[in-house]
Design an enzyme around this catalytic site. Sequence first.
Site, PDB file in Angstrom:
ATOM      1  N   ASP A 283       0.951  -1.228   0.057  1.00 17.16           N
ATOM      2  CA  ASP A 283      -0.101  -0.081  -0.169  1.00 17.16           C
ATOM      3  C   ASP A 283       1.012   1.053   0.165  1.00 17.16           C
ATOM      4  O   ASP A 283       1.798   1.203   0.765  1.00 17.16           O
ATOM      5  CB  ASP A 283      -0.844  -0.015   1.156  1.00 17.16           C
ATOM      6  CG  ASP A 283      -1.985  -1.110   1.147  1.00 17.16           C
ATOM      7  OD1 ASP A 283      -2.392  -1.542   0.101  1.00 17.16           O
ATOM      8  OD2 ASP A 283      -2.268  -1.783   2.270  1.00 17.16           O
ATOM      9  N   HIS A 337       1.436  -7.825   0.550  1.00 15.16           N
ATOM     10  CA  HIS A 337       0.261  -8.637   0.597  1.00 15.16           C
ATOM     11  C   HIS A 337      -0.617  -8.738  -0.495  1.00 15.16           C
ATOM     12  O   HIS A 337      -0.410  -8.185  -1.711  1.00 15.16           O
ATOM     13  CB  HIS A 337      -0.557  -8.105   1.722  1.00 15.16           C
ATOM     14  CG  HIS A 337      -1.367  -6.868   1.475  1.00 15.16           C
ATOM     15  ND1 HIS A 337      -0.442  -5.690   1.470  1.00 15.16           N
ATOM     16  CD2 HIS A 337      -2.348  -6.510   1.157  1.00 15.16           C
ATOM     17  CE1 HIS A 337      -1.024  -4.518   1.291  1.00 15.16           C
ATOM     18  NE2 HIS A 337      -2.334  -5.045   0.964  1.00 15.16           N
ATOM     19  N   ARG A 347     -16.420 -12.943   0.252  1.00 15.05           N
ATOM     20  CA  ARG A 347     -15.532 -12.466   1.142  1.00 15.05           C
ATOM     21  C   ARG A 347     -15.610 -11.109   1.333  1.00 15.05           C
ATOM     22  O   ARG A 347     -15.691 -10.248   0.208  1.00 15.05           O
ATOM     23  CB  ARG A 347     -13.923 -12.867   0.862  1.00 15.05           C
ATOM     24  CG  ARG A 347     -13.024 -12.320   1.818  1.00 15.05           C
ATOM     25  CD  ARG A 347     -11.609 -12.556   1.300  1.00 15.05           C
ATOM     26  NE  ARG A 347     -10.460 -11.973   2.538  1.00 15.05           N
ATOM     27  CZ  ARG A 347     -10.064 -10.942   2.319  1.00 15.05           C
ATOM     28  NH1 ARG A 347      -9.994  -9.955   1.159  1.00 15.05           N
ATOM     29  NH2 ARG A 347      -9.079 -10.337   3.173  1.00 15.05           N
TER      30      ARG A 347
END
Length: 418
Positions: A283, A337, A347
């Site tokens: 990020d 990630h 999800r």
Amino acid sequence: MIPNNLIIACNGSLLPIFNATLSPSCPTSTYTVFLMDSTHLLSSPLEIQDQTLVDHHNSSTGSSFLQNQTNVPKEFLWPKVDLVNAHQELLEPLVDLERFFRGDELAIQQSAKVIRAACLTHGCFQVINHGVDSHLINAAYYHLNRFFHLPLSHKLRARRATTAGLNTLSYSGAHSDRFSSNLPWKETLTFRFHENPKESSVVDLFKSSLGDDFEEMGITYQKYCEGMKSLALAVMEILAISLGVDRLHYKNYFQDGGSIMRCNYYPPCPEPGLTFGTGPHCDATSLTILHQDEVGGLEIFANNKWQIVRPRQDALVINIGETFTALTNGRYKSCLHRAVVNSERARKSLVYFVCPREDKVVRPPEDLVQGDQLPRAYPDFTWSDFLHFTQNYYRADAHTLHSFIKWLSSSNPIHHNR
């Protein structure tokens, strides 16, 4: 004359052309040239599908494009080299914040020690007893479900107008408004949160985009963001302690900052081994505070392999972002990630991205810079420059900060010397 909206891709990195000068480090044969319009990074074959989706899906079912697929369209296929399965669970620290809030200094020092070890290694830890009410988290999920099960025509009322449209409520289906390949198998709802009274409130954003019926949803997310902001400042204090700098340094730095809130919805995927819910990346923001539902799917790259982050309903996941890496002079590792999908269950996740004020200079404290022994790892920059880069020129990956610094040195944006 070369137009100012021309950009080039050198070995996969997007760079604007300035003064018709190409980088000497990149052979001419490796350049790819793109022409940007004012809205999109690359023209996308899926852009034209927005109206098609509205026309061809039964709006009464609340179905979206992804929720009606029986196979994975080619735009969502990822390279096989990236599709490596994770088999091991990450043993990230689980930090109990209860004694931090009580002022227990011994416990705070112990928490700082385990957080430091995690941040030096992979940039991820979880926190419990974090002060964010579980009923508020459940309410946020209730409204997330409500929104993503709306008819597509309703969700498109929050369609982002531009790639930088974070002042608005922004719905995106697979980020197809920005990219044309390696698309993520998800839908997102994104908005910016700032406690500045001059900024539009979250409630106003929801009401103006979706109507008065969504006032309660706006109130819920307003409270959720306020809770996240308080938690973020507490975490910043522990991070400062873990680095051995003034414990209030980062808390004060981010006190007047903003944030970006994102609701993620990952529909069941007919062929989950061919795509990602979110591809591998770090990020660009400073911290990411994430709550994932019981389905799971978050994976972290640690010790040279992908590892599973087990979902805990009482915990929040904290990831170090690229901007905080720069604020630590490179000491703390930004968390690489990804999110995987499955064929059985949707999800959901709630993601709060912590950012400094846009015009603030990103610079580590002097305690983390020690002349020739520990020189500056990155030059000064502002969050607005970094945000502009990621929203207009570059798709976040494992090398976003490094690519940004190269772009910054070549482009010399207006705010560079601020």
